[in-house]
Motif scaffolding. Structure first.
Motif, PDB file in Angstrom:
ATOM      1  N   GLN A   1       0.815  -1.235  -0.141  1.00 54.87           N
ATOM      2  CA  GLN A   1       0.048  -0.177  -0.068  1.00 54.87           C
ATOM      3  C   GLN A   1       0.768   1.301   0.121  1.00 54.87           C
ATOM      4  O   GLN A   1       1.610   1.540   0.977  1.00 54.87           O
ATOM      5  CB  GLN A   1      -0.982  -0.161   1.163  1.00 54.87           C
ATOM      6  CG  GLN A   1      -2.004   1.049   1.144  1.00 54.87           C
ATOM      7  CD  GLN A   1      -2.861   1.143   2.436  1.00 54.87           C
ATOM      8  OE1 GLN A   1      -2.780   0.604   3.299  1.00 54.87           O
ATOM      9  NE2 GLN A   1      -3.928   1.655   2.052  1.00 54.87           N
TER      10      GLN A   1
ATOM     11  N   LYS B   1      -3.206   5.540  -1.340  1.00 52.92           N
ATOM     12  CA  LYS B   1      -4.042   4.485  -2.263  1.00 52.92           C
ATOM     13  C   LYS B   1      -4.403   3.202  -1.693  1.00 52.92           C
ATOM     14  O   LYS B   1      -4.060   2.899  -0.388  1.00 52.92           O
ATOM     15  CB  LYS B   1      -2.599   4.179  -3.327  1.00 52.92           C
ATOM     16  CG  LYS B   1      -2.248   5.348  -3.995  1.00 52.92           C
ATOM     17  CD  LYS B   1      -1.393   4.771  -5.304  1.00 52.92           C
ATOM     18  CE  LYS B   1      -1.121   5.988  -6.193  1.00 52.92           C
ATOM     19  NZ  LYS B   1      -0.031   5.487  -7.409  1.00 52.92           N
ATOM     20  N   GLY B   2      -5.051   2.378  -2.516  1.00 50.93           N
ATOM     21  CA  GLY B   2      -5.603   1.173  -1.838  1.00 50.93           C
ATOM     22  C   GLY B   2      -4.683   0.089  -1.946  1.00 50.93           C
ATOM     23  O   GLY B   2      -3.537   0.390  -2.688  1.00 50.93           O
ATOM     24  N   PRO B   3      -4.715  -0.903  -1.342  1.00 50.20           N
ATOM     25  CA  PRO B   3      -3.631  -2.057  -1.208  1.00 50.20           C
ATOM     26  C   PRO B   3      -3.828  -2.670  -2.614  1.00 50.20           C
ATOM     27  O   PRO B   3      -4.788  -2.801  -3.280  1.00 50.20           O
ATOM     28  CB  PRO B   3      -4.399  -3.022  -0.123  1.00 50.20           C
ATOM     29  CG  PRO B   3      -5.186  -2.213   0.702  1.00 50.20           C
ATOM     30  CD  PRO B   3      -5.724  -1.136  -0.189  1.00 50.20           C
TER      31      PRO B   3
END
Lengths: 116, 110
Positions: free
Chosen positions: B38, B42-44
């Motif tokens: 991550q 931001k998203g994983p």
């Protein structure tokens, strides 16, 4: 192809207001998940949708939280009467099928919610 | 209750200095152990899934391994662009949700 999208990317609201967060999963993915990521905490499961089955709401922290998924695609997470402790990043993920062992969840960019 | 503990919480490396991140887990009927990366804001991003003890997977400078109690993410000759938070998660056999650790914040200095 297009990944999971979420909107808005950021949301600032006042305590007591309602908010709606939107998630568009990857096309063809039947499973959709919502998670919450608070500062210093791991991702916390909130709710899960699989096809036309009843959603698993076991992770929702209170009855102020609800979610729906229309037409087996787009999902909306609603938080009523927001509180400051609701401030977090809300992440949506989708997967092809939740039943299989090789079922990878792909995450969207998240919505950062700030409750003043 | 499923538990995932990641260590260290933060790791600072010099470019080229190899190291390992640890993920210890307690879960009934492991159905998969997942590693994500991550970046801030931001998203994983999915990296690996491991299913059984002894399994290994590699991607560029990263290699993930799995035992019955823990997983390691080995980083060989890291570069500054490897700087990120690395998340470990498990899925139980009868379940679908992921249980995440709190992550390891990796910083690689040039």
């Amino acid at each position: 192809g297009a990944g999971v999208s979420q909107s808005p990317s950021n949301k600032v609201t006042e305590k007591g207001k309602d908010v709606e967060l939107r998630c568009d999963p990857i096309s063809g993915h039947t499973a959709l998940y919502w998670y919450r990521q608070s500062l210093g905490q791991g991702l916390e499961f909130l709710i899960y949708f699989q096809g036309n089955s009843a959603p698993d709401k076991s992770g929702l922290p209170s009855d102020r939280f609800s979610a729906e998924r229309t037409g087996g695609s787009v999902s909306t997470l609603t938080i009523q009467r927001t509180q400051q402790e609701d401030s977090a990043v809300y992440l949506c993920a989708s997967s092809l099928n939740s039943g299989g062992g090789q079922d990878t969840q792909y995450f969207g960019p998240g919505t950062r919610l700030t409750v003043l | 209750e499923d538990q995932v503990t990641q260590s260290p919480e933060a790791l600072r490396l010099q470019e080229g200095e190899s190291s390992s991140l640890n993920c210890s887990y307690t879960v009934s009927g492991l159905r998969g152990l997942f590693w994500y990366r991550q970046d801030p804001g931001k998203g994983p991003e999915f990296l690996f899934t491991l299913y059984s003890a002894g399994e290994e997977k590699e991607k560029e400078r990263l290699k993930a391994t799995l035992t019955k109690k823990e997983s390691f993410l080995h980083i060989t000759a890291p570069k500054p662009e490897d700087s990120a938070t690395y998340l470990c998660a498990v899925k139980r056999g009868s379940n679908y949700k992921l249980t995440f650790g709190k992550g390891t914040l990796l910083t690689v200095n040039p």
